[in-house]
Design a protein around this motif. Structure first.
Motif, PDB file in Angstrom:
ATOM      1  N   SER A 141      71.355  28.409  74.191  1.00 36.51           N
ATOM      2  CA  SER A 141      70.362  27.427  74.284  1.00 36.51           C
ATOM      3  C   SER A 141      70.523  26.583  73.108  1.00 36.51           C
ATOM      4  CB  SER A 141      69.217  28.372  73.829  1.00 36.51           C
ATOM      5  OG  SER A 141      68.776  29.372  74.967  1.00 36.51           O
ATOM      6  N   LEU A 142      71.149  26.722  71.930  1.00 37.75           N
ATOM      7  CA  LEU A 142      71.532  25.924  71.001  1.00 37.75           C
ATOM      8  C   LEU A 142      72.234  24.547  71.643  1.00 37.75           C
ATOM      9  CD1 LEU A 142      71.306  25.018  67.951  1.00 37.75           C
ATOM     10  CD2 LEU A 142      73.183  26.388  67.767  1.00 37.75           C
ATOM     11  N   VAL A 143      73.406  24.717  72.111  1.00 39.15           N
ATOM     12  CA  VAL A 143      74.218  24.009  72.751  1.00 39.15           C
ATOM     13  C   VAL A 143      73.548  23.046  73.761  1.00 39.15           C
ATOM     14  CG1 VAL A 143      76.078  23.442  73.800  1.00 39.15           C
ATOM     15  CG2 VAL A 143      76.198  25.336  72.140  1.00 39.15           C
ATOM     16  N   LEU A 144      72.682  23.613  74.618  1.00 39.19           N
ATOM     17  CA  LEU A 144      71.741  22.811  75.626  1.00 39.19           C
ATOM     18  C   LEU A 144      71.006  22.292  74.961  1.00 39.19           C
ATOM     19  CD1 LEU A 144      71.464  25.841  78.288  1.00 39.19           C
ATOM     20  CD2 LEU A 144      72.845  23.828  78.748  1.00 39.19           C
ATOM     21  N   TYR A 145      70.371  22.606  73.871  1.00 38.87           N
ATOM     22  CA  TYR A 145      69.684  21.646  72.990  1.00 38.87           C
ATOM     23  C   TYR A 145      69.770  20.481  72.678  1.00 38.87           C
ATOM     24  CZ  TYR A 145      65.665  21.034  69.467  1.00 38.87           C
ATOM     25  OH  TYR A 145      64.613  20.743  68.787  1.00 38.87           O
ATOM     26  N   SER A 161      60.935   6.455  72.694  1.00 35.12           N
ATOM     27  CA  SER A 161      59.974   7.250  71.556  1.00 35.12           C
ATOM     28  C   SER A 161      58.556   7.376  71.803  1.00 35.12           C
ATOM     29  CB  SER A 161      60.325   6.355  70.070  1.00 35.12           C
ATOM     30  OG  SER A 161      59.772   5.056  70.501  1.00 35.12           O
ATOM     31  N   SER A 162      58.315   6.621  72.785  1.00 34.92           N
ATOM     32  CA  SER A 162      56.770   6.634  73.206  1.00 34.92           C
ATOM     33  C   SER A 162      56.480   7.767  74.046  1.00 34.92           C
ATOM     34  CB  SER A 162      56.104   5.221  73.695  1.00 34.92           C
ATOM     35  OG  SER A 162      56.915   5.008  74.995  1.00 34.92           O
ATOM     36  N   LEU A 163      57.426   8.467  74.377  1.00 36.48           N
ATOM     37  CA  LEU A 163      57.451   9.575  75.370  1.00 36.48           C
ATOM     38  C   LEU A 163      57.393  10.993  74.579  1.00 36.48           C
ATOM     39  CD1 LEU A 163      59.345   8.418  78.339  1.00 36.48           C
ATOM     40  CD2 LEU A 163      56.813   8.251  78.032  1.00 36.48           C
ATOM     41  N   ASN A 164      57.534  10.816  73.433  1.00 38.92           N
ATOM     42  CA  ASN A 164      57.707  12.136  72.342  1.00 38.92           C
ATOM     43  C   ASN A 164      56.434  13.048  72.662  1.00 38.92           C
ATOM     44  OD1 ASN A 164      60.119  11.235  71.193  1.00 38.92           O
ATOM     45  ND2 ASN A 164      58.967  10.387  69.632  1.00 38.92           N
ATOM     46  N   PRO A 165      56.760  14.293  72.760  1.00 33.63           N
ATOM     47  CA  PRO A 165      58.122  15.184  72.440  1.00 33.63           C
ATOM     48  C   PRO A 165      59.109  15.087  73.868  1.00 33.63           C
ATOM     49  CG  PRO A 165      56.577  16.905  72.807  1.00 33.63           C
ATOM     50  CD  PRO A 165      55.966  15.629  72.560  1.00 33.63           C
ATOM     51  N   ALA A 170      67.758  22.740  77.214  1.00 29.96           N
ATOM     52  CA  ALA A 170      67.376  24.157  77.057  1.00 29.96           C
ATOM     53  C   ALA A 170      66.092  24.512  77.819  1.00 29.96           C
ATOM     54  CB  ALA A 170      67.410  24.248  75.468  1.00 29.96           C
ATOM     55  N   GLY A 171      65.337  23.636  78.070  1.00 29.17           N
ATOM     56  CA  GLY A 171      64.171  23.935  78.763  1.00 29.17           C
ATOM     57  C   GLY A 171      62.877  23.002  77.998  1.00 29.17           C
ATOM     58  N   SER A 172      61.595  23.205  78.663  1.00 29.67           N
ATOM     59  CA  SER A 172      60.655  22.423  78.390  1.00 29.67           C
ATOM     60  C   SER A 172      60.058  22.720  76.852  1.00 29.67           C
ATOM     61  CB  SER A 172      59.612  22.474  79.328  1.00 29.67           C
ATOM     62  OG  SER A 172      59.166  23.755  79.569  1.00 29.67           O
ATOM     63  N   GLN A 173      60.328  24.211  76.591  1.00 27.61           N
ATOM     64  CA  GLN A 173      59.984  24.339  75.167  1.00 27.61           C
ATOM     65  C   GLN A 173      60.810  23.941  74.216  1.00 27.61           C
ATOM     66  OE1 GLN A 173      57.244  26.408  74.697  1.00 27.61           O
ATOM     67  NE2 GLN A 173      56.799  26.395  76.958  1.00 27.61           N
ATOM     68  N   TYR A 174      62.116  23.397  74.439  1.00 25.16           N
ATOM     69  CA  TYR A 174      62.984  22.939  73.529  1.00 25.16           C
ATOM     70  C   TYR A 174      62.967  21.409  73.568  1.00 25.16           C
ATOM     71  CZ  TYR A 174      64.788  27.690  73.146  1.00 25.16           C
ATOM     72  OH  TYR A 174      65.188  29.028  72.978  1.00 25.16           O
TER      73      TYR A 174
END
Length: 289
Positions: A141-145, A161-165, A170-174
């Motif tokens: 997950s760290l590498v996919l992040y 930057s206007s679409l943050n986050p 790694a997924g929608s949570q990351y």
């Protein structure tokens, strides 16, 4: 009478046979002339016939489009680094196959991939146990992040930057928060806010950017990972100090210093003698007065 009539009849028969022969010969000759002249007439008629229309000329078929260039991520990271640590993690977790599959998709509808690659020094700045204690899934997950599932050029980060986050591989949570301050682009995670220091490769559908820190998500690290201890100062070499003291240069310096001290002492002694003589002279004058 009978003989005369028989002779006339015989001559008439001969004439008719002669005429028939002449007619037959004439017919044969005419036939031969016609037969012999037929190819020439046919050729002449052929020569006089209008030329056949030219065959349709087909336009040349277009050259096949060149096949799109496919970047080999392992080769790129092995020579553009130093990114050896990140490449080792990519291969160890099989994430390299995931990223390479995305890079191989060169269709116009393909979204592409954007990878943030930390330098080796970014990993070495953290304590070794930071990554050694991770499980296999956490390391993956760290590498996919460190990648976004879409190609972004540097010019697009201002709008991004206007679409943050922004979600990562790694997924929608990351997620990551991207900022562009007058061309200075930062990629913020929970425990680090690295800067994009250079563009390693950027041609659709693949973008690879160098960052000066490792991205550290809070889903994996519950607190700020400790930094690696500072290197100990180099030990003082006592033998080198002794050798310096015994060197000719140091001996000359010490000799010069000693001579300077002797001159200073001598000048001080001479000054003191003059003062003593002057004081004695003053006392004598007072007694004589």
């Amino acid at each position: 009478m009978g003989r005369r009539e028989g002779g006339v009849s015989q001559r008439s028969s001969i004439r008719m046979e002669f005429r028939a022969g002449l007619f037959t010969a004439a017919m044969v000759a005419a036939a031969m002339i016609i037969l012999s002249s037929t190819p020439a007439l046919a050729q002449k008629a052929k020569d006089k016939s209008p030329p056949a229309p030219p065959a349709d000329i087909l336009p040349p078929s277009p050259a096949p489009a060149p096949s799109p260039h496919i970047v080999n991520l392992a080769d790129l990271l092995s020579v553009a680094g130093p990114f050896h640590t990140f490449l080792d993690y990519l291969e160890k977790t099989d994430v390299l196959k995931t990223f390479q599959s995305k890079a191989n998709d060169t269709k116009e509808s393909a979204e592409g991939i954007t990878i943030f690659v930390p330098k080796d020094s970014a990993f070495s700045s953290l304590r070794a146990t930071t990554f050694a204690n991770l499980t296999g899934e956490e390391l993956k997950s760290l590498v996919l992040y460190h990648a976004l599932p879409k190609y972004y050029s540097l010019a697009e980060f201002n709008k991004l930057s206007s679409l943050n986050p922004v979600p990562t591989f790694a997924g929608s949570q990351y997620t990551l928060n991207l900022t562009d301050n007058m061309g200075s682009i930062r990629v913020k995670s929970m425990w680090s806010n690295p800067k994009i220091s250079s563009s390693v490769y950027s041609t659709r559908p693949v973008a690879v950017y160098e960052v000066d820190k490792v991205l550290l998500p809070m889903q994996i690290f519950k607190s700020d990972p400790p930094l690696a201890p500072a290197p100990a100062p180099a030990p003082v070499d006592a033998k080198a100090d002794d050798d310096a003291a015994l060197s000719p240069a140091s001996g000359k310096a010490a000799s010069a210093k000693a001579k300077a001290g002797e001159k200073s002492a001598a000048s001080q002694g001479a000054g003191g003698g003059y003062l003593a003589v002057a004081a004695a002279g003053g006392v004598m004058m007072m007694l004589l007065w």
